[in-house]
Design an enzyme around this catalytic site. Structure first.
Site, PDB file in Angstrom:
ATOM      1  N   LYS A  12       0.850  -1.192   0.000  1.00  0.00           N
ATOM      2  CA  LYS A  12       0.000   0.000   0.000  1.00  0.00           C
ATOM      3  C   LYS A  12       0.883   1.239   0.000  1.00  0.00           C
ATOM      4  O   LYS A  12       2.043   1.227   0.426  1.00  0.00           O
ATOM      5  CB  LYS A  12      -0.947   0.024   1.200  1.00  0.00           C
ATOM      6  CG  LYS A  12      -0.282  -0.001   2.593  1.00  0.00           C
ATOM      7  CD  LYS A  12       0.117   1.354   3.150  1.00  0.00           C
ATOM      8  CE  LYS A  12       0.629   1.252   4.583  1.00  0.00           C
ATOM      9  NZ  LYS A  12       1.289   2.495   5.064  1.00  0.00           N
ATOM     10  N   ASP A 137      -2.659  -1.882  10.619  1.00  0.00           N
ATOM     11  CA  ASP A 137      -2.852  -1.880   9.168  1.00  0.00           C
ATOM     12  C   ASP A 137      -3.486  -3.162   8.642  1.00  0.00           C
ATOM     13  O   ASP A 137      -3.961  -3.192   7.498  1.00  0.00           O
ATOM     14  CB  ASP A 137      -1.517  -1.675   8.445  1.00  0.00           C
ATOM     15  CG  ASP A 137      -0.949  -0.278   8.629  1.00  0.00           C
ATOM     16  OD1 ASP A 137      -1.662   0.583   9.182  1.00  0.00           O
ATOM     17  OD2 ASP A 137       0.204  -0.051   8.219  1.00  0.00           O
TER      18      ASP A 137
END
EC number: 2.7.1.148
Length: 287
Positions: A12, A137
């Site tokens: 990401k 996350d």
């Protein structure tokens, strides 16, 4: 089902990262957009009948004995009472200490794959509850799309349909040096009072909105971060850091020559993903 091979765990990028406050327990409150990228690790899963969790490094990169992959598998066993085990082969491509979520993504893909391999049939929401204890996350990588993320990472709004991110290519630079996340968040100079933004604010300028509030601290602690940003900016690109670094990135708006990058840097051209490659492996809870 005995095995699942070639399971991707995508990286990401944080298109922006604003620190909006700090809780009494010390956790920082943030707003960010987490964008999925087509740079990924690859995992291979072979079912074991003895209940043991084993892991093999297939890429020559040393991994800790109790990394997030192993912890995710054990957490899923404990949450479900599953007696099956697994041997996991890891092809590690994503750099560590980069701010790209490599370890968290590996953990999420492990949960998704083992949910299928062990035939547990947990929903996306149920896996996200298990993932909360693995790291802030990890739940994002289970949501299926790039997302607007708030709180300490637990409030996740997938960016779909009208809010979906337009296709875009990026150049990503990972300097040789890394950064410890805790050293940045503990720094006395870190600004923690960014005004709240909205998805509509972000949608007006997807790839130029906001800033990374961690970047000034990271540049001071690790000069290679600023050097990489300055190099991308010298190519007339708009560069910023992702996460807590040390990787930096810029949207590609033109053809550029990457040969002048320092040899120790890991430089890669990537594209954003419209959805997580394993999105359809999970079912959503009925409303």
């Amino acid at each position: 089902m005995r095995s699942l091979h070639d399971v991707p765990a995508p990286a990401k990028l944080n298109l922006f990262l604003h620190i909006t406050g700090r809780r009494a327990d010390g956790y920082h409150l943030l707003q960010s957009v987490f964008m999925l990228l087509d740079w990924h690790d690859t995992l291979h899963f072979d079912r074991r009948g003895d209940g043991q969790i084993s892991r093999e490094d297939l890429s020559g990169m040393a991994l800790p004995a109790d990394d997030l992959i192993v912890r995710a598998a054990r957490a899923l066993q404990q949450a479900t009472g599953c007696r099956a085990g697994v041997h996991i082969g890891v092809e590690k491509r994503l750099p560590a200490q980069a701010g790209m979520g490599g370890g968290s993504s590996d953990a999420a893909s492990t949960l998704i794959a083992l949910n299928r391999l062990w035939q547990l049939n947990l929903t996306r929401r149920e896996l996200q509850r298990i993932a909360l204890d693995l790291g802030a996350d990890v739940p994002f990588f289970l949501c299926g799309n790039s997302a607007w993320v708030e709180g300490i990472g637990e409030h996740i709004t997938p960016l779909e349909q009208a809010h979906a991110l337009p296709p875009q290519r990026f150049v990503v630079v990972k300097p040789e040096a890394g950064l410890e996340t805790l050293s940045i968040f503990r720094d006395a100079t870190l600004k923690r009072d960014h005004a709240h933004a909205t998805i509509e604010d972000f949608a007006a300028d997807h790839y130029g909105f906001g800033q990374n509030d961690l970047q000034p601290v990271a540049e001071r602690l690790q000069p290679e971060v600023k050097k990489a940003i300055d190099w991308l900016n010298s190519l007339k690109l708009h560069a910023r850091m992702t996460g807590s670094g040390s990787a930096v990135f810029a949207p590609l708006t033109q053809t550029i020559d990457l040969k002048d990058a320092p040899g120790a840097w890991n430089v890669r051209v990537c594209s954003n993903l419209q959805a997580h490659p394993l999105k359809d492996w999970l079912k959503d809870e009925s409303l």
